[in-house]
Scaffold this motif. Structure first.
Motif, PDB file in Angstrom:
ATOM      1  N   GLN A   1      -1.725   3.114  -7.851  1.00 14.95           N
ATOM      2  CA  GLN A   1      -2.346   3.763  -6.691  1.00 14.95           C
ATOM      3  C   GLN A   1      -1.646   3.423  -5.376  1.00 14.95           C
ATOM      4  OE1 GLN A   1      -6.484   2.690  -7.148  1.00 14.95           O
ATOM      5  NE2 GLN A   1      -6.809   4.360  -8.592  1.00 14.95           N
ATOM      6  N   VAL A   2      -0.329   3.271  -5.453  1.00 16.23           N
ATOM      7  CA  VAL A   2       0.481   3.049  -4.260  1.00 16.23           C
ATOM      8  C   VAL A   2       0.836   4.405  -3.674  1.00 16.23           C
ATOM      9  CG1 VAL A   2       2.710   2.166  -3.428  1.00 16.23           C
ATOM     10  CG2 VAL A   2       1.424   0.885  -5.170  1.00 16.23           C
ATOM     11  N   LYS A   3       0.724   4.528  -2.362  1.00 15.72           N
ATOM     12  CA  LYS A   3       1.123   5.766  -1.686  1.00 15.72           C
ATOM     13  C   LYS A   3       2.654   5.803  -1.659  1.00 15.72           C
ATOM     14  CE  LYS A   3      -1.500   7.208   1.555  1.00 15.72           C
ATOM     15  NZ  LYS A   3      -2.121   8.465   1.235  1.00 15.72           N
TER      16      LYS A   3
ATOM     17  N   PRO B   1       6.469  19.207 -10.558  1.00 15.78           N
ATOM     18  CA  PRO B   1       7.506  19.075  -9.525  1.00 15.78           C
ATOM     19  C   PRO B   1       7.605  17.622  -9.044  1.00 15.78           C
ATOM     20  CG  PRO B   1       6.072  20.941  -9.053  1.00 15.78           C
ATOM     21  CD  PRO B   1       5.446  20.184 -10.191  1.00 15.78           C
ATOM     22  N   ALA B   2       8.819  17.140  -8.867  1.00 17.81           N
ATOM     23  CA  ALA B   2       9.029  15.768  -8.396  1.00 17.81           C
ATOM     24  C   ALA B   2       8.334  15.528  -7.064  1.00 17.81           C
ATOM     25  CB  ALA B   2      10.519  15.478  -8.278  1.00 17.81           C
TER      26      ALA B   2
ATOM     27  N   LYS C   1       0.827  -1.205   0.000  1.00 21.34           N
ATOM     28  CA  LYS C   1       0.000   0.000   0.000  1.00 21.34           C
ATOM     29  C   LYS C   1       0.859   1.252   0.000  1.00 21.34           C
ATOM     30  CE  LYS C   1      -3.920  -2.096   2.323  1.00 21.34           C
ATOM     31  NZ  LYS C   1      -4.711  -2.170   3.553  1.00 21.34           N
ATOM     32  N   CYS C   2       2.069   1.138   0.537  1.00 17.58           N
ATOM     33  CA  CYS C   2       2.952   2.295   0.667  1.00 17.58           C
ATOM     34  C   CYS C   2       4.391   1.878   0.372  1.00 17.58           C
ATOM     35  CB  CYS C   2       2.844   2.850   2.088  1.00 17.58           C
ATOM     36  SG  CYS C   2       3.871   4.286   2.410  1.00 17.58           S
ATOM     37  N   VAL C   3       5.051   2.629  -0.491  1.00 15.16           N
ATOM     38  CA  VAL C   3       6.476   2.434  -0.745  1.00 15.16           C
ATOM     39  C   VAL C   3       7.183   3.706  -0.313  1.00 15.16           C
ATOM     40  CG1 VAL C   3       8.267   1.987  -2.454  1.00 15.16           C
ATOM     41  CG2 VAL C   3       6.074   0.817  -2.636  1.00 15.16           C
TER      42      VAL C   3
ATOM     43  N   ASN D   1      16.275   5.131 -13.694  1.00 14.21           N
ATOM     44  CA  ASN D   1      14.935   4.529 -13.750  1.00 14.21           C
ATOM     45  C   ASN D   1      13.958   5.051 -12.707  1.00 14.21           C
ATOM     46  OD1 ASN D   1      16.868   1.728 -14.380  1.00 14.21           O
ATOM     47  ND2 ASN D   1      15.450   2.505 -15.905  1.00 14.21           N
ATOM     48  N   VAL D   2      14.377   5.971 -11.877  1.00 10.72           N
ATOM     49  CA  VAL D   2      13.558   6.389 -10.736  1.00 10.72           C
ATOM     50  C   VAL D   2      12.205   6.952 -11.168  1.00 10.72           C
ATOM     51  CG1 VAL D   2      13.383   8.066  -8.845  1.00 10.72           C
ATOM     52  CG2 VAL D   2      15.443   6.670  -9.105  1.00 10.72           C
ATOM     53  N   THR D   3      12.176   7.876 -12.107  1.00 12.36           N
ATOM     54  CA  THR D   3      10.906   8.496 -12.498  1.00 12.36           C
ATOM     55  C   THR D   3       9.936   7.460 -13.049  1.00 12.36           C
ATOM     56  OG1 THR D   3      12.017  10.603 -12.915  1.00 12.36           O
ATOM     57  CG2 THR D   3       9.846  10.313 -13.885  1.00 12.36           C
ATOM     58  N   ASP D   4      10.420   6.542 -13.858  1.00  9.75           N
ATOM     59  CA  ASP D   4       9.549   5.494 -14.407  1.00  9.75           C
ATOM     60  C   ASP D   4       8.998   4.597 -13.301  1.00  9.75           C
ATOM     61  OD1 ASP D   4       9.999   6.426 -16.996  1.00  9.75           O
ATOM     62  OD2 ASP D   4      11.566   4.953 -17.406  1.00  9.75           O
ATOM     63  N   ILE D   5       9.827   4.269 -12.326  1.00  8.02           N
ATOM     64  CA  ILE D   5       9.380   3.434 -11.201  1.00  8.02           C
ATOM     65  C   ILE D   5       8.325   4.177 -10.380  1.00  8.02           C
ATOM     66  CG2 ILE D   5      10.130   2.445  -8.992  1.00  8.02           C
ATOM     67  CD1 ILE D   5      12.840   1.791 -10.481  1.00  8.02           C
ATOM     68  N   LEU D   6       8.564   5.453 -10.094  1.00  9.67           N
ATOM     69  CA  LEU D   6       7.591   6.241  -9.343  1.00  9.67           C
ATOM     70  C   LEU D   6       6.259   6.325 -10.088  1.00  9.67           C
ATOM     71  CD1 LEU D   6       9.879   9.139  -8.043  1.00  9.67           C
ATOM     72  CD2 LEU D   6       9.112   7.109  -6.778  1.00  9.67           C
ATOM     73  N   GLN D   7       6.312   6.527 -11.392  1.00  9.76           N
ATOM     74  CA  GLN D   7       5.073   6.604 -12.188  1.00  9.76           C
ATOM     75  C   GLN D   7       4.352   5.253 -12.177  1.00  9.76           C
ATOM     76  OE1 GLN D   7       3.680   9.508 -13.884  1.00  9.76           O
ATOM     77  NE2 GLN D   7       1.960   8.100 -13.705  1.00  9.76           N
TER      78      GLN D   7
END
Length: 173
Positions: free
Chosen positions: A65-67, A97-98, A7-9, A53-59
């Motif tokens: 719908q992970v917090k 903004p990130a 639910k949260c990363v 790869n950070v931005t792709d992983i965050l997206q």
């Protein structure tokens, strides 16, 4: 939300999402690069940007719908917030903004236990439903709360992300 994800990363910042310590390796004022809005420059032109790869992983996580949260033990929280607010990354197809990726940002000098206790209190999410990525092994102390910890000594990348997800899935069984 996909049951394949927690639910949260939660992410550390320094040497987890970007390759520097925000409180010692860069000097304000910060400004966006004229050539690339995903790169922030400090007073001396030092680049501050996420690992590849950070931005792709965050997206990917946002789409599921992970917090997303930050837990960073820094003595320069103001700098962390400034950089996250200045850095423009593609979110849902437009540059934003990130900081918009993250629902909770805990960036202050304290233990990771303190960070996670606040995150748990504010989000209401159980520790067992949290996955934490950090470059420092000493921060696996959060496992005592029930958080799944994934060590990323070379920063977050696709392989370490997938390993963290597998580890969380295994721990929840």
């Amino acid at each position: 939300m996909s049951s394949n994800y927690p639910k949260c990363v939660v992410f550390d910042l320094d040497y987890t999402l970007w390759p520097l310590w925000i409180d010692t390796h860069v000097t304000p004022p910060f400004r966006a690069s004229k050539n690339n809005p995903q790169v922030i420059l400090d007073r001396y032109g030092t680049d501050i940007s996420f690992y590849k790869n950070v931005t792709d992983i965050l997206q990917q996580l946002k789409d599921a719908q992970v917090k997303l949260c930050i837990a960073s033990r820094t003595h320069a929280p103001k700098f962390a917030y400034q950089v996250l607010n200045l850095m423009r990354v593609p979110i849902d197809g437009e540059l934003q903004p990130a900081s918009k990726f993250f629902t909770n940002i805990k960036a202050f000098p304290a233990t990771k236990i303190d960070h996670f206790e606040q995150l748990h209190k504010e989000t209401g999410i159980s520790y067992k439903d949290m996955l934490f990525f950090d470059d420092e092994g000493r921060n696996r102390v959060v496992e005592s709360l029930g958080v799944t910890f994934c060590l990323v000594p070379d920063g977050l990348n696709r392989a370490s992300f997938e390993e963290g997800i597998r580890k969380w899935q295994k721990n929840r069984k």
